[in-house]
Motif scaffolding. Structure first.
Motif, PDB file in Angstrom:
ATOM      1  N   GLN A  70      -1.842   8.572   6.566  1.00  0.00           N
ATOM      2  CA  GLN A  70      -3.065   8.026   5.982  1.00  0.00           C
ATOM      3  C   GLN A  70      -2.720   7.174   4.771  1.00  0.00           C
ATOM      4  N   ALA A  71      -3.586   6.186   4.500  1.00  0.00           N
ATOM      5  CA  ALA A  71      -3.403   5.328   3.336  1.00  0.00           C
ATOM      6  C   ALA A  71      -3.841   6.071   2.076  1.00  0.00           C
ATOM      7  N   VAL A  89       5.144  10.961   0.380  1.00  0.00           N
ATOM      8  CA  VAL A  89       4.486   9.665   0.261  1.00  0.00           C
ATOM      9  C   VAL A  89       5.518   8.589  -0.056  1.00  0.00           C
ATOM     10  N   ALA A  90       5.185   7.352   0.285  1.00  0.00           N
ATOM     11  CA  ALA A  90       6.097   6.237   0.014  1.00  0.00           C
ATOM     12  C   ALA A  90       5.318   4.930   0.016  1.00  0.00           C
ATOM     13  N   PRO A 137      12.821   5.956   1.075  1.00  0.00           N
ATOM     14  CA  PRO A 137      12.728   6.969   2.140  1.00  0.00           C
ATOM     15  C   PRO A 137      11.697   8.043   1.799  1.00  0.00           C
ATOM     16  N   LEU A 138      11.068   8.579   2.812  1.00  0.00           N
ATOM     17  CA  LEU A 138      10.178   9.718   2.620  1.00  0.00           C
ATOM     18  C   LEU A 138      10.988  10.919   2.129  1.00  0.00           C
ATOM     19  N   PRO A 139      10.496  11.647   1.128  1.00  0.00           N
ATOM     20  CA  PRO A 139      11.234  12.820   0.630  1.00  0.00           C
ATOM     21  C   PRO A 139      11.505  13.859   1.710  1.00  0.00           C
ATOM     22  N   GLY A 140      10.618  13.925   2.715  1.00  0.00           N
ATOM     23  CA  GLY A 140      10.794  14.911   3.779  1.00  0.00           C
ATOM     24  C   GLY A 140      11.663  14.452   4.929  1.00  0.00           C
ATOM     25  N   GLY A 141      12.240  13.248   4.820  1.00  0.00           N
ATOM     26  CA  GLY A 141      13.061  12.742   5.912  1.00  0.00           C
ATOM     27  C   GLY A 141      12.210  12.230   7.063  1.00  0.00           C
ATOM     28  N   ALA A 142      12.791  12.159   8.243  1.00  0.00           N
ATOM     29  CA  ALA A 142      12.070  11.666   9.416  1.00  0.00           C
ATOM     30  C   ALA A 142      10.873  12.559   9.708  1.00  0.00           C
ATOM     31  N   SER A 195       0.839  -1.194   0.000  1.00  0.00           N
ATOM     32  CA  SER A 195       0.000   0.000   0.000  1.00  0.00           C
ATOM     33  C   SER A 195       0.879   1.250   0.000  1.00  0.00           C
ATOM     34  N   ILE A 196       0.248   2.407  -0.200  1.00  0.00           N
ATOM     35  CA  ILE A 196       0.954   3.688  -0.232  1.00  0.00           C
ATOM     36  C   ILE A 196       0.490   4.507   0.966  1.00  0.00           C
ATOM     37  N   ALA A 197       1.421   5.216   1.602  1.00  0.00           N
ATOM     38  CA  ALA A 197       1.093   6.029   2.772  1.00  0.00           C
ATOM     39  C   ALA A 197       1.561   7.462   2.568  1.00  0.00           C
ATOM     40  N   ALA A 198       0.765   8.410   3.047  1.00  0.00           N
ATOM     41  CA  ALA A 198       1.107   9.837   3.017  1.00  0.00           C
ATOM     42  C   ALA A 198       1.304  10.321   4.444  1.00  0.00           C
ATOM     43  N   VAL A 199       2.373  11.071   4.671  1.00  0.00           N
ATOM     44  CA  VAL A 199       2.704  11.558   6.012  1.00  0.00           C
ATOM     45  C   VAL A 199       2.844  13.071   5.972  1.00  0.00           C
ATOM     46  N   ASP A 200       2.029  13.768   6.755  1.00  0.00           N
ATOM     47  CA  ASP A 200       2.151  15.229   6.845  1.00  0.00           C
ATOM     48  C   ASP A 200       1.291  15.722   8.003  1.00  0.00           C
ATOM     49  N   SER A 201       1.248  17.028   8.160  1.00  0.00           N
ATOM     50  CA  SER A 201       0.551  17.642   9.290  1.00  0.00           C
ATOM     51  C   SER A 201      -0.944  17.775   9.019  1.00  0.00           C
TER      52      SER A 201
END
Length: 324
Positions: free
Chosen positions: A228-229, A199-200, A215-220, A158-164
Motif C-alpha cells: 500500500q502507498a 517500508v521503502a 532495500p526493504l528491511p524485511g528482505g524479499a 512515493s513511499i510503499a509499505a509491504v506486509d501481511s
C-alpha cells in the motif's frame, strides 16, 4: 630505526553516530555486535541487521546501578560490596526526522499513514486505506513485482509499505520488526501494514512493478504479502506498547581510534518530545531547527560468557601504533 610509538591522548571527536537493530520481541533475542570482528566497519555501510540513524547530539549516558555494603561482626564493619540494583538510561537528540527516528523517539506504536480510500471518513490515526495490491512472485528486497494495473497506481518518489493482511492475529505483529502488540484482535485488515517497518521509497515504476531506492528491511516479500502507498507517519502519546531495539553508538576519534557503546536491549522511556535549536546562534528569534528528543531505559541480558547480567558493553579500539 626505532618504532613510531606514541602515547594515546583522550579521543577527540566531532559527533556520535547511532545505529539500531530490531530485537526479536517474542524470543527476547537482541541483535549482536562483536567489536572483535566488526570494529572497522564502514560507518556509512553498517553490517546487517544494523540500520544507520545518522548523527546525534547531546548524547548522555547515566548509570543507575547501585551497590550495597555487606556488614559483619560486632561492631559491624564492611565485609564486601554487592550490586544491589542494575540499570542505565541514556538520552540524545536525532538530527534527522525519519520513520525510525520518529518511532524510537515516540515510545509507543508508530504508524504509517496509508493513502486513504476515496470518500473515507476522517480519523486521527489515518482514514480507511485504499485497497492493498498483491505482491507477485519474482520480487526481491529492492524490487516489488506487481500486476501492471496495480503498478500504475504508484509514482516515483512515493513511499510503499509491504506486509501481511491482518486476519485476527494477537501478540507481536509486524515483519521484520514487531511494531505493535495486540492484546485482542482488531478488525482493520490493513492494521499490520499501518504499523510495519517494512517500508521503502519508490525510485522507479514500470509495468512489471516498483524499483525501490533502498532495500526493504524485511528482505524479499513473503508469499501473500500486499503493498500500500504511504503518505506520511503518525505516532501517539500514550498506549501500552514500548519500542525495543538493540543500539550501537560509535565515537570516531581524530586519530582513527573508535569507542563503541553497545546496548543489547533499549526500550523507549519517554513519550514524544521535541526541542528547537536556532540555526544562527546570533539570531535566536530567527529560523529554528526542530529536533527529536529520545530517552531510553537499558534492559539486561545474560552474557553467555559467564552468566552475568549486563546492560551495556563499552569497547575501545586504539589508533594504530598507540601505546596501550
Amino acid at each position: 630505526m626505532s618504532a613510531n610509538w606514541v602515547s594515546a591522548p583522550a579521543p577527540v571527536a566531532r559527533r556520535i553516530r547511532a545505529y539500531f537493530a530490531p530485537v526479536n520481541r517474542a524470543a527476547q533475542t537482541p541483535a549482536l555486535f562483536d567489536p572483535s570482528l566488526l570494529s572497522a566497519f564502514n560507518l556509512d555501510a553498517p553490517p546487517a541487521p544494523w540500520l544507520s540513524l545518522g548523527w546525534i547530539q547531546d548524547f548522555t549516558r547515566k548509570a543507575l546501578s547501585k551497590s550495597a555494603t555487606l556488614l559483619t561482626g560486632v561492631p559491624a564493619s564492611p565485609l564486601e560490596q554487592v550490586r544491589e540494583t542494575l540499570g542505565a538510561q541514556l538520552s540524545f537528540q536525532f538530527l534527522s526526522w525519519t520513520k525510525l527516528s520518529m518511532a524510537l523517539a515516540a515510545g509507543s506504536q508508530h504508524m504509517n499513514l496509508l493513502k486513504p480510500a476515496s470518500g473515507a471518513g476522517a480519523a486521527a490515526g489515518g482514514a480507511a486505506a485504499a485497497p492493498a495490491v498483491t505482491v507477485q512472485s519474482g520480487s526481491s528486497a529492492s524490487f516489488v513485482a506487481l500486476a501492471s494495473t496495480d503498478a500504475s497506481r504508484f509514482a516515483p518518489g512515493s513511499i510503499a509499505a509491504v506486509d501481511s493482511d491482518n486476519t485476527g492475529q494477537t501478540g507481536f505483529v509486524g515483519s521484520p520488526v514487531s511494531g505493535a502488540y495486540l492484546r485482542q484482535a482488531v478488525s482493520d485488515i490493513d492494521y499490520i501494514r499501518r504499523i510495519t517497518f517494512n517500508v521503502a521509497l519508490v525510485s522507479q515504476v514500470t509495468t512489471a512493478g516498483l524499483t525501490l531506492a533502498e532495500p526493504l528491511p524485511g528482505g524479499a516479500p513473503a508469499a501473500g504479502m500486499k503493498l500500500q502507498a504511504v503518505v506520511g507517519f503518525v505516532d501517539r502519546e500514550g498506549g501500552s506498547f514500548y519500542q525495543e531495539w538493540s543500539a550501537l553508538f560509535v565515537v570516531q576519534g581524530s586519530q582513527g581510534e573508535r569507542i563503541f557503546f553497545y546496548y543489547p536491549r533499549l526500550q523507549s522511556l519517554a513519550g514524544a518530545e521535541e526541542m528547537t535549536q536556532p540555526l544562527d546562534a546570533r539570531n535566536k528569534a530567527g529560523l529554528r531547527r526542530v529536533l527529536l528528543s529520545a530517552q531510553f531505559q537499558a534492559l539486561p541480558i545474560i552474557d553467555p560468557l559467564d552468566g552475568e547480567r549486563v546492560v551495556c558493553y563499552r569497547s575501545f579500539v586504539p589508533a594504530l601504533n598507540a601505546l596501550v
